[in-house]
Motif scaffolding. Structure first.
Motif, mmCIF file in Angstrom:
data_model
loop_
_atom_site.group_PDB
_atom_site.id
_atom_site.type_symbol
_atom_site.label_atom_id
_atom_site.label_comp_id
_atom_site.label_asym_id
_atom_site.label_seq_id
_atom_site.Cartn_x
_atom_site.Cartn_y
_atom_site.Cartn_z
ATOM 1 N N THR A 45 -3.167 12.444 7.656
ATOM 2 C CA THR A 45 -2.878 11.555 6.613
ATOM 3 C C THR A 45 -1.887 11.568 5.720
ATOM 4 N N LEU A 46 -1.360 10.101 5.731
ATOM 5 C CA LEU A 46 -0.736 10.079 3.995
ATOM 6 C C LEU A 46 -0.807 8.921 3.411
ATOM 7 N N ILE A 47 -0.746 9.096 2.722
ATOM 8 C CA ILE A 47 -0.467 8.237 1.251
ATOM 9 C C ILE A 47 0.355 7.257 0.800
ATOM 10 N N ALA A 48 0.692 6.161 1.112
ATOM 11 C CA ALA A 48 2.733 6.098 0.140
ATOM 12 C C ALA A 48 2.085 5.414 -1.281
ATOM 13 N N GLN A 49 3.147 6.836 -1.653
ATOM 14 C CA GLN A 49 3.121 6.654 -3.810
ATOM 15 C C GLN A 49 3.595 5.703 -4.343
ATOM 16 N N GLN A 50 4.645 5.154 -3.384
ATOM 17 C CA GLN A 50 5.992 4.139 -3.887
ATOM 18 C C GLN A 50 6.053 3.025 -1.955
ATOM 19 N N GLU A 51 7.214 2.079 -2.277
ATOM 20 C CA GLU A 51 7.480 1.454 -0.695
ATOM 21 C C GLU A 51 8.206 2.636 -0.078
ATOM 22 N N VAL A 86 10.168 3.236 3.726
ATOM 23 C CA VAL A 86 11.066 2.808 5.062
ATOM 24 C C VAL A 86 10.414 3.729 6.316
ATOM 25 N N LEU A 87 9.821 4.032 7.171
ATOM 26 C CA LEU A 87 9.409 5.244 7.517
ATOM 27 C C LEU A 87 9.818 4.784 9.218
ATOM 28 N N ALA A 88 9.849 6.098 10.137
ATOM 29 C CA ALA A 88 10.056 5.763 11.360
ATOM 30 C C ALA A 88 8.806 6.384 12.205
ATOM 31 N N LEU A 89 8.556 5.901 13.263
ATOM 32 C CA LEU A 89 7.486 6.327 14.088
ATOM 33 C C LEU A 89 7.660 6.771 15.616
ATOM 34 N N ALA A 90 7.733 7.926 16.393
ATOM 35 C CA ALA A 90 8.089 8.109 17.840
ATOM 36 C C ALA A 90 8.032 9.341 18.826
ATOM 37 N N GLY A 91 8.052 9.382 19.651
ATOM 38 C CA GLY A 91 7.285 10.335 20.605
ATOM 39 C C GLY A 91 5.557 10.001 21.068
ATOM 40 N N ALA A 92 5.081 10.861 20.725
ATOM 41 C CA ALA A 92 3.267 10.800 21.642
ATOM 42 C C ALA A 92 2.732 10.071 20.411
ATOM 43 N N ASP A 93 1.624 8.484 21.394
ATOM 44 C CA ASP A 93 1.447 8.010 20.472
ATOM 45 C C ASP A 93 -0.102 9.115 20.494
ATOM 46 N N LEU A 94 0.003 9.647 18.352
ATOM 47 C CA LEU A 94 -1.224 9.810 18.296
ATOM 48 C C LEU A 94 -2.304 9.328 17.953
ATOM 49 N N GLY A 95 -2.817 8.042 18.374
ATOM 50 C CA GLY A 95 -3.239 6.895 17.547
ATOM 51 C C GLY A 95 -3.838 7.112 16.016
ATOM 52 N N ALA A 96 -2.144 6.685 15.938
ATOM 53 C CA ALA A 96 -1.537 6.072 14.686
ATOM 54 C C ALA A 96 -2.014 4.677 13.948
ATOM 55 N N THR A 97 -2.504 5.283 12.704
ATOM 56 C CA THR A 97 -2.909 3.654 11.512
ATOM 57 C C THR A 97 -2.608 3.129 10.644
ATOM 58 N N LEU A 98 -1.818 2.714 10.313
ATOM 59 C CA LEU A 98 -1.670 2.207 9.156
ATOM 60 C C LEU A 98 -2.551 1.159 8.579
ATOM 61 N N ARG A 155 9.251 2.476 16.726
ATOM 62 C CA ARG A 155 9.097 1.904 15.755
ATOM 63 C C ARG A 155 10.096 2.067 14.206
ATOM 64 N N SER A 156 10.538 1.278 13.753
ATOM 65 C CA SER A 156 10.273 1.808 12.018
ATOM 66 C C SER A 156 9.189 0.917 11.604
ATOM 67 N N PHE A 157 8.798 0.662 10.555
ATOM 68 C CA PHE A 157 7.925 0.439 9.617
ATOM 69 C C PHE A 157 8.040 0.690 8.082
ATOM 70 N N ALA A 158 7.634 -0.479 7.621
ATOM 71 C CA ALA A 158 7.510 -0.222 6.141
ATOM 72 C C ALA A 158 5.955 0.351 4.976
ATOM 73 N N MET A 159 5.447 0.792 4.174
ATOM 74 C CA MET A 159 4.335 1.213 3.860
ATOM 75 C C MET A 159 4.683 0.371 2.366
ATOM 76 N N GLY A 160 3.492 0.258 1.975
ATOM 77 C CA GLY A 160 3.499 -0.319 0.812
ATOM 78 C C GLY A 160 3.017 1.030 -0.258
ATOM 79 N N PRO A 161 3.047 0.844 -1.655
ATOM 80 C CA PRO A 161 1.838 1.461 -2.790
ATOM 81 C C PRO A 161 0.541 1.656 -2.231
ATOM 82 N N ASP A 162 -0.353 2.906 -1.658
ATOM 83 C CA ASP A 162 -1.325 3.711 -1.376
ATOM 84 C C ASP A 162 -1.838 2.696 -0.298
ATOM 85 N N GLN A 163 -0.934 2.939 0.385
ATOM 86 C CA GLN A 163 -1.187 1.978 2.176
ATOM 87 C C GLN A 163 -1.713 3.310 2.675
#
Lengths: 306, 234
Positions: A63-69, A71-83, A92-100
């Motif tokens: 589990t990771l919590i973004a501290q700032q804006e 941009v990340l990318a995810l590939a490989g297994a579907d490990l039931g990731a949630t944002l 795909r790539s995706f953006a995360m905002g602070p505290d997400q």
């Protein structure tokens, strides 16, 4: 610089890259991402060099919590990731905002997910690589090979280069039951005829005895008829057969030399697929000669040139 | 010496020079290693030498299997043993003591000698580094006096202290870092065998010569040794 706080982790959440090269003669293992294809795509999605430092998440638990804006990318297994609780599909790539909050829950398809950041995650290069190898105390965030741990921060320093989408039709099918290609070689001529038949015709079940050093395959007993061996270098993907006759596929964190006879070695593409199989999965082995395997490998790499 | 080239993986070829472990192999192995490094240049990813073989891991984007084979043949044409000798000589201090070398008594019993005689036999000859493997900087050395040859432990220890010096069959080695291990332990060295700050990282390299020098407990400690008994480290 953008940072992500690690809220939960497991011993199987590791910083990896393509591995450590040029030091194997000193007994230093290769290391590196087990599914290099997914690692490469995760980096490709952000315009990184394909071997930039990524996080390898096996099975889930990160589990990771973004501290700032970010941009990340995810590939490989579907490990039931949630944002923030919303499902986040890989490839795909995706953006995360602070505290997400980005959370990997459990394996839905495949075993290993790869998370990339622009320019690669920051980590010291130890002997030329940040690949984490705990037993050798090399690599990782701390340089001592430890897995990612709660409370640590993952960071990256580059701006996002060139965010891209997966080219149509090129998302690897992780559940395809395609046979795993084995480059024939090493001591293959010293196994019994029945063993050679069995090796390439029987179904092989992945044992629970599996880690980044090797995966044991359960099936017919293979018998080696040659002389005892003197230890020699072991290539990535080597299929070694210890005296109990049950083969072991040697992976990135294998020892550098060993004295068990081998049938040959899985191709890199087969290794990437094997890395996405869970214990209990059934695989088949298919023989291939070195030249053909090389041509197929080169053709495959053209995909990343898109 | 006859050069044989075998396929072992998509991008690896095994160069086999000998069929038995022999100290006389080393000048040939060292020469072959130098020739292969020079011959492959940047196309070499890793070269993994062992007792009788050198595994060449090359960049398959730069060389076809056929070209890699030709490169090996060219590099090893008219190979001559390395006349420059046998690498460096090292004196490695060892505190031989039962608290850190629990198999000292076993080896003494097996050979029908005193512990002092076992120590004399182990420290009384020069060993050659045959190969590095098992762990970073772990050097397989030999050959140990036949009187001291002993099989590996039936059940390997889960934890062997860094610096532990052991014997397995007719080989001897020192564990560079804490690890599992099945060798018969007879002492401990304060020497740092693998150091990421050191040029070349590993104290010992194939072809090097090693002599173990018995030191007292005081000397061991003053050299930076850790005398924690093995049992106390579980």
């Amino acid at each position: 610089m953008s940072r992500l706080l690690i809220e939960t982790s497991t011993p199987l959440c590791l910083l990896q890259d393509a591995g450590r090269f040029g030091v194997r003669h000193l007994g230093v293992t290769q290391g590196g991402a087990l599914d290099w294809v997914s690692m490469s795509w995760a980096n490709w999605l952000l315009g990184n060099s394909l071997d930039a430092a990524v996080v390898e998440v096996t099975l889930g638990g990160l589990t990771l919590i973004a501290q700032q804006e970010c941009v990340l990318a995810l590939a490989g297994a579907d490990l039931g990731a949630t944002l923030d609780g919303q499902p986040l599909a890989p490839w795909r790539s995706f953006a995360m905002g602070p505290d997400q909050r980005l959370q990997f829950t459990r394996p839905l398809s495949g075993a290993r997910a790869y998370l990339a950041a622009p320019g690669g995650f920051d980590a010291p290069k130890v002997l030329g690589s940040c690949a984490s190898v705990l037993r050798e105390e090399l690599g990782g965030l701390d340089g001592l090979g430890k897995p990612l741990a709660k409370g640590q921060q993952l960071g990256y320093s580059s701006q996002s280069q060139r965010v891209r989408e997966m080219p149509g039709g090129l998302v690897p099918d992780l559940v395809a039951n395609q046979p795993l290609d084995v480059v024939l070689g090493a001591q293959i001529g010293d196994f019994s005829g029945q063993s050679l038949f069995d090796a390439f015709n029987a179904p092989w079940t992945l044992d629970t005895r599996a880690d980044r050093m090797g995966i044991r395959l359960l099936g017919p007993t293979l018998s080696y008829l040659g002389k005892p061996m003197i230890s020699e270098g072991i290539p990535l993907g080597a299929i070694q057969v210890p005296p109990d006759g049950q083969p072991i596929v040697l992976l990135n964190d294998r020892q550098t030399i060993g004295g068990y006879p081998r049938l040959g070695a899985l191709t890199p593409l087969a290794l990437a697929r094997l890395a996405q199989c869970l214990p209990g999965a059934v695989v088949r082995l298919s023989p291939v000669v070195q030249e053909t395997a090389c041509q197929e490998h080169r053709r495959f790499l053209e995909r990343f040139a898109v | 010496m006859k050069v044989r080239i075998e396929v072992v993986a998509i991008d690896c070829l095994m160069v086999r020079l000998f069929d038995a472990i022999d100290e006389a192999n080393m000048p040939w192995m060292l020469a072959a290693g130098q020739r292969l490094r020079a011959g492959f240049g940047d196309a070499l990813i890793d070269l993994v030498p062992s007792y009788t073989t050198l595994m060449v891991h090359y960049d398959l984007l730069r060389l076809t299997p056929g070209a890699a084979r030709e490169c090996i043949v060219r590099a090893l044409k008219d190979l001559q043993p390395d006349a420059g000798g046998m690498g460096r000589c090292h004196e490695i201090p060892v505190w031989y003591d039962r608290s850190v070398g629990p198999e000292l008594a076993l080896l003494a019993q097996r050979s029908g000698e005193s512990i002092e005689q076992v120590i004399d036999r182990h420290s009384g000859r020069e060993y050659q580094v045959f190969a590095l493997g098992f762990a970073p900087g772990f050097a397989f050395m030999g050959l140990v006096d036949e009187q001291l040859a002993a099989p590996r432990l039936d059940t390997p220890r889960k934890r062997v202290a860094a610096g532990s010096v052991g014997i397995a069959e007719r080989q001897t080695a020192a564990y560079p870092a804490v690890s599992p291990g099945g060798w018969n332990l007879i002492g401990r060295t304060p020497s740092k065998l693998f150091d990421r700050q050191r040029d070349g990282y590993s104290l010992l390299q194939p072809g090097d010569r090693v002599r173990f020098v018995p030191v007292s407990h005081d000397e061991f400690i003053s050299l930076g040794g850790d005398d924690t008994p093995l049992e106390g480290q579980e």
